[in-house]
Structure formats: C-alpha cells, structure tokens
Design a protein around this motif. Structure first.
Motif, PDB file in Angstrom:
ATOM      1  N   LEU A  42      24.742  97.449  -1.192  1.00 18.83           N
ATOM      2  CA  LEU A  42      25.134  98.755  -1.097  1.00 18.83           C
ATOM      3  C   LEU A  42      25.632 100.055  -2.109  1.00 18.83           C
ATOM      4  O   LEU A  42      25.139 100.283  -3.078  1.00 18.83           O
ATOM      5  CB  LEU A  42      24.210  99.901   0.829  1.00 18.83           C
ATOM      6  N   PRO A  43      27.493  99.732  -1.844  1.00 20.12           N
ATOM      7  CA  PRO A  43      27.655 100.578  -3.260  1.00 20.12           C
ATOM      8  C   PRO A  43      27.536 100.223  -3.840  1.00 20.12           C
ATOM      9  O   PRO A  43      27.881 100.003  -5.141  1.00 20.12           O
ATOM     10  CB  PRO A  43      29.527 100.185  -2.263  1.00 20.12           C
ATOM     11  N   LEU A  44      27.215  98.101  -3.946  1.00 17.44           N
ATOM     12  CA  LEU A  44      26.745  97.732  -5.910  1.00 17.44           C
ATOM     13  C   LEU A  44      25.687  98.951  -6.313  1.00 17.44           C
ATOM     14  O   LEU A  44      25.642  99.219  -7.700  1.00 17.44           O
ATOM     15  CB  LEU A  44      26.654  96.493  -5.429  1.00 17.44           C
ATOM     16  N   MET A  45      24.856  98.618  -5.651  1.00 21.16           N
ATOM     17  CA  MET A  45      23.731  99.826  -6.241  1.00 21.16           C
ATOM     18  C   MET A  45      24.243 101.534  -6.622  1.00 21.16           C
ATOM     19  O   MET A  45      23.732 101.503  -7.718  1.00 21.16           O
ATOM     20  CB  MET A  45      22.400  99.991  -5.091  1.00 21.16           C
ATOM     21  N   LEU A  46      24.541 101.907  -5.306  1.00 25.77           N
ATOM     22  CA  LEU A  46      25.168 103.463  -5.873  1.00 25.77           C
ATOM     23  C   LEU A  46      26.095 103.014  -7.224  1.00 25.77           C
ATOM     24  O   LEU A  46      25.606 103.591  -7.876  1.00 25.77           O
ATOM     25  CB  LEU A  46      25.899 103.965  -4.761  1.00 25.77           C
ATOM     26  N   PHE A  47      27.319 101.826  -7.518  1.00 26.48           N
ATOM     27  CA  PHE A  47      27.656 101.914  -8.898  1.00 26.48           C
ATOM     28  C   PHE A  47      26.919 101.382  -9.402  1.00 26.48           C
ATOM     29  O   PHE A  47      26.880 102.503 -10.642  1.00 26.48           O
ATOM     30  CB  PHE A  47      28.990 100.322  -8.763  1.00 26.48           C
ATOM     31  N   MET A  64      32.636  99.808 -18.278  1.00 30.07           N
ATOM     32  CA  MET A  64      33.391  98.699 -18.525  1.00 30.07           C
ATOM     33  C   MET A  64      34.607  98.319 -18.082  1.00 30.07           C
ATOM     34  O   MET A  64      34.532  97.310 -17.431  1.00 30.07           O
ATOM     35  CB  MET A  64      33.598  98.140 -19.879  1.00 30.07           C
ATOM     36  N   LEU A  65      34.952  99.149 -18.385  1.00 29.97           N
ATOM     37  CA  LEU A  65      36.746  99.664 -17.462  1.00 29.97           C
ATOM     38  C   LEU A  65      36.662  99.786 -15.702  1.00 29.97           C
ATOM     39  O   LEU A  65      37.502  98.378 -15.303  1.00 29.97           O
ATOM     40  CB  LEU A  65      37.417 101.006 -18.310  1.00 29.97           C
ATOM     41  N   PHE A  66      35.966 100.172 -15.400  1.00 34.25           N
ATOM     42  CA  PHE A  66      35.307 100.241 -13.909  1.00 34.25           C
ATOM     43  C   PHE A  66      35.726  98.573 -13.435  1.00 34.25           C
ATOM     44  O   PHE A  66      35.480  98.601 -12.331  1.00 34.25           O
ATOM     45  CB  PHE A  66      34.615 101.694 -13.849  1.00 34.25           C
ATOM     46  N   VAL A  69      38.540  96.101 -12.701  1.00 34.96           N
ATOM     47  CA  VAL A  69      38.808  97.287 -12.253  1.00 34.96           C
ATOM     48  C   VAL A  69      38.077  96.121 -10.783  1.00 34.96           C
ATOM     49  O   VAL A  69      39.187  95.918 -10.322  1.00 34.96           O
ATOM     50  CB  VAL A  69      38.720  98.794 -11.967  1.00 34.96           C
ATOM     51  N   ILE A  70      37.441  96.226 -10.503  1.00 33.67           N
ATOM     52  CA  ILE A  70      36.539  95.627  -9.647  1.00 33.67           C
ATOM     53  C   ILE A  70      36.726  94.415  -9.441  1.00 33.67           C
ATOM     54  O   ILE A  70      37.232  93.263  -8.793  1.00 33.67           O
ATOM     55  CB  ILE A  70      34.672  95.652  -9.738  1.00 33.67           C
ATOM     56  N   VAL A  71      36.583  93.725 -10.861  1.00 30.60           N
ATOM     57  CA  VAL A  71      36.714  92.280 -10.886  1.00 30.60           C
ATOM     58  C   VAL A  71      38.422  91.931 -10.011  1.00 30.60           C
ATOM     59  O   VAL A  71      38.699  91.108  -9.181  1.00 30.60           O
ATOM     60  CB  VAL A  71      36.891  91.155 -12.015  1.00 30.60           C
ATOM     61  N   VAL A  72      39.364  92.752 -11.031  1.00 33.35           N
ATOM     62  CA  VAL A  72      40.896  92.437 -10.266  1.00 33.35           C
ATOM     63  C   VAL A  72      40.848  92.768  -9.076  1.00 33.35           C
ATOM     64  O   VAL A  72      42.075  91.628  -8.406  1.00 33.35           O
ATOM     65  CB  VAL A  72      41.612  93.709 -11.846  1.00 33.35           C
ATOM     66  N   PHE A  73      40.634  93.534  -8.520  1.00 34.99           N
ATOM     67  CA  PHE A  73      40.866  94.433  -7.184  1.00 34.99           C
ATOM     68  C   PHE A  73      40.042  93.223  -5.939  1.00 34.99           C
ATOM     69  O   PHE A  73      40.732  92.552  -4.589  1.00 34.99           O
ATOM     70  CB  PHE A  73      39.920  95.612  -6.635  1.00 34.99           C
ATOM     71  N   ASN A  74      38.448  92.287  -6.478  1.00 34.51           N
ATOM     72  CA  ASN A  74      38.270  91.687  -6.373  1.00 34.51           C
ATOM     73  C   ASN A  74      39.032  90.203  -5.817  1.00 34.51           C
ATOM     74  O   ASN A  74      39.096  89.590  -5.038  1.00 34.51           O
ATOM     75  CB  ASN A  74      37.185  91.052  -6.867  1.00 34.51           C
ATOM     76  N   ARG A 104      33.605  96.356  -4.320  1.00 32.98           N
ATOM     77  CA  ARG A 104      32.418  97.657  -4.266  1.00 32.98           C
ATOM     78  C   ARG A 104      32.699  98.412  -4.196  1.00 32.98           C
ATOM     79  O   ARG A 104      32.019  99.764  -5.032  1.00 32.98           O
ATOM     80  CB  ARG A 104      31.323  96.800  -3.984  1.00 32.98           C
ATOM     81  N   CYS A 105      33.384  98.694  -3.217  1.00 32.71           N
ATOM     82  CA  CYS A 105      32.877 100.131  -2.596  1.00 32.71           C
ATOM     83  C   CYS A 105      34.263 101.255  -3.254  1.00 32.71           C
ATOM     84  O   CYS A 105      34.554 101.780  -3.583  1.00 32.71           O
ATOM     85  CB  CYS A 105      33.974 100.428  -0.869  1.00 32.71           C
ATOM     86  N   LEU A 106      35.452 100.252  -3.651  1.00 32.48           N
ATOM     87  CA  LEU A 106      36.411 101.328  -4.560  1.00 32.48           C
ATOM     88  C   LEU A 106      35.791 101.434  -5.862  1.00 32.48           C
ATOM     89  O   LEU A 106      36.355 102.223  -6.333  1.00 32.48           O
ATOM     90  CB  LEU A 106      37.664  99.996  -4.946  1.00 32.48           C
ATOM     91  N   GLY A 107      34.601 100.421  -6.466  1.00 34.72           N
ATOM     92  CA  GLY A 107      34.267 100.865  -7.856  1.00 34.72           C
ATOM     93  C   GLY A 107      33.346 102.364  -7.182  1.00 34.72           C
ATOM     94  O   GLY A 107      33.539 102.719  -8.069  1.00 34.72           O
ATOM     95  N   VAL A 108      32.142 102.210  -6.557  1.00 38.49           N
ATOM     96  CA  VAL A 108      31.881 103.536  -6.031  1.00 38.49           C
ATOM     97  C   VAL A 108      32.293 104.259  -6.773  1.00 38.49           C
ATOM     98  O   VAL A 108      32.279 104.815  -6.898  1.00 38.49           O
ATOM     99  CB  VAL A 108      31.161 103.679  -5.107  1.00 38.49           C
ATOM    100  N   VAL A 109      34.339 104.327  -5.558  1.00 41.07           N
ATOM    101  CA  VAL A 109      34.642 105.723  -5.354  1.00 41.07           C
ATOM    102  C   VAL A 109      34.985 105.678  -7.007  1.00 41.07           C
ATOM    103  O   VAL A 109      34.719 107.258  -7.807  1.00 41.07           O
ATOM    104  CB  VAL A 109      35.438 105.595  -5.048  1.00 41.07           C
TER     105      VAL A 109
END
Length: 350
Positions: A42-47, A64-66, A69-74, A104-109
C-alpha cells in the motif's frame, strides 16, 4: 482502493500456500513474510503514484533521490531487525519484511511532503473536486488497469514458477531466488528507460508530433542496448562468483551459477520487452500489449517451463528455459507492435 484490494489478495494467497504442496518450513516462513510485504504494497503504491506524477513533469531527480533514501533506510532497518542489533529483537526473515514496510512508509511521507509543498504542483490540486476529476480518473483507469495487469502477468509468472519449483527442495528454491536477484539489478535500468520512454512518447503524443513520437520510442530501444550488453557480459563472466555473495552452501552456489547463465540469455528479451511496454503505454496502447504479455507469460513461458521441468527431466533449468522463451515471445511481438503503431497518431477520443 486498488491497493487495499491488492493487500487482501496477497493475504488470501498467503493463506492458500498450504494447498500448494510446499515443505512445512517453507510454508511457515513464507506465510508471515508475505503478509508483511503485502501490507507494504500500500505505501509502495502511494509512493509510485506520487513519483510518477512528478515524473510526468520530467522532474525525475527527486524521485531517484527518495528511492535512494528508501534503500538506505531499508538496509539500516534490516541491520536492526534481522539479527537483532542495537537492542532490537532478532526477527530473522520477518525482520526483512518489517524493514521493507518501514522504509516504504518513510518514502511515502518524504515524497508526499515534496509534492504538496512544491509550488510547481500546488496549482494542479488547488481546485480539486471529485466531480471535476471523474473524466481524468476514467482515462487513468483505462490505461492504468491494463498496465497493472501487464506487471501482474509478468511478476505472477515468476511467482508461479517459484511455487512449481518448491517441491524440488530448499536448495533449489534458494538458488532460484539468488539467480532472480542478480538480473533484477540490471532490470532496474530497463525500467528507468521504460519510464523515460513512456514520458517522452506521451509528451510527443500530446503535441501530435508523429516524428517526435517515433524518435522517442526508437531512442528508448537503443538506450537499452548498452545495459543489455553489460548485463549479458557481466553474468557470463561472473556467474560462478555472484552466488558466493549470497550464500556459502556449495550446492546452492552451483545451481545458482548455472541459473545465472540462463539469466544472461533472457537479459536480451527482458530488456527489450520492458522498454517497449513502457513506450506503448506512453502511446496509450495498452489493450493488445496486455494480451501479448498474458500469452507470453502464462500461455508460453510458464507452461513450457513446467513441461521442460517435469517431463523433459531438466528440473529448475527447464523452468528457466521456459520463462526465457516467454520473454522472447513478448520482446518480438511488442517490438512489432510499436513499429506498427508508430506509423500513425491515434485519433482523438474527445
């Protein structure tokens, strides 16, 4: 709503794994992990929705930058949750799922704040009403739903292959996942070119610029060639070494190395079909490509792979040869489809 439905379907599939003749330990690990990853869809689709919104304005660097960020935090969350570092509980495989969900939630925000606070986009949502959006929603669904099925057919065929391979044992399953992870890295380049081609072709279509449309589509196809060559040569030369980065089991390494060799073959077809699916999507041509994708993956690829696996005695290698054949079918016919459709502009629907 489509995201909620998708999450529900993933939960149903997770519950139904018990009927697929898998080993008990595989079922135990797969069920909980699928449920966690299902929620993260769900957050992935929103992102992706917000990212593609910005991409449509050719504003691609923030997305791309966001993603970075998702990859680093993952990676960081995986470090915390899988083995229980820094005082966190060791959740093992489920920990990887929770790491993906949080990232993924962080990326959406982050991307939501970027779009909402950006003056460039604010004007487009200022006068938003449901009544005014019904016609755009209809056109988006007309393109989006078949496009979603295109992804579903392709991803579903590989998921189906995993289920069919399951009875061959955990070593084969592990090797299969390792071999899938290697070409997935190069596949990201194809998807980027596919998205760029879709945007450029869509812009040319909006201008009613036939020459620009043809040029953008062909440029996308040519741009994929260096990555195809790099992927093929890299896998052919490093097929024995790459699996050692994932696991120390010699038997799994050997199987995975052979699968990476086959993956080198399907890089050519995979790159071409991924790019031209995006280009045709930019032309708003989705119905026929969706049918072609279904035929390639579910009428050609998966059944041929199963026959080669079960009746030709090729095991997991037969399944991969079948999937490669399906991708080849898709690449050929999607390329032909683009060449046919790019000879003329579609008529206006208004």
């Amino acid at each position: 709503w489509s995201g909620v439905i998708l999450v529900g379907l993933i939960f149903l599939v997770a519950e139904g794994l018990q009927f697929l003749d898998q080993e008990p330990e595989v079922l135990r690990l797969a069920k909980s992990y699928m449920q966690i990853i299902g929620i993260s869809a769900l957050p992935l689709m929103l992102f992706q929705m917000l990212k593609h919104y910005a991409d449509g304005f050719e504003d691609v660097w923030p997305g791309m930058l966001f993603m970075g960020v998702i990859v680093v935090f993952n990676i960081f969350f995986n470090y915390l949750f899988i083995r229980g570092n820094m005082g966190f509980p060791a959740l093992e495989r489920d920990g990887a799922g929770y790491a993906t969900l949080l990232a993924r939630c962080l990326g959406v925000v982050v991307i939501f704040l970027y779009v909402i606070l950006n003056k460039r986009y604010r004007v487009y949502v200022r006068d938003f009403t449901v009544r005014h959006m019904m016609e755009p929603i209809r056109r988006i669904l007309k393109i989006g739903l078949p496009s979603g099925f295109q992804y579903l057919f392709e991803v579903g065929s590989f998921t189906g292959a995993v289920l069919l391979i399951g009875p061959l044992g955990p070593e084969v399953l592990s090797a299969n996942q390792i071999a899938l992870g290697v070409p997935a890295i190069v596949y990201m380049a194809y998807m980027g070119i596919s998205a760029a081609g879709s945007i450029r072709v869509g812009n040319a279509l909006g201008r009613r610029d036939l020459v620009g449309l043809q040029r953008a589509g062909r440029a996308a196809g040519l741009a994929s060639l260096p990555f195809i060559v790099i992927g093929v040569l890299g896998m052919l030369s490093l097929h024995k070494w790459l699996p050692t980065l994932y696991i120390e089991d010699v038997e799994v390494q050997l199987i995975a190395a052979n699968l990476v060799l086959i993956a080198a073959l399907f890089q050519v077809a995979d790159g071409i079909q991924a790019v031209f699916l995006g280009v045709l999507r930019g032309m708003e041509d989705v119905r026929i490509p969706t049918i072609l994708t279904f035929i390639a993956d579910w009428v050609s690829g998966l059944p041929v792979g199963y026959l080669l696996m079960e009746y030709a005695g090729l095991g997991v290698y037969g399944m991969w040869f079948g999937l490669t054949a399906g991708l080849g079918f898709s690449a050929i016919f999607l390329t032909v489809r683009f060449l046919q459709m790019s000879r003329r502009l579609p008529a206006d629907e208004s």
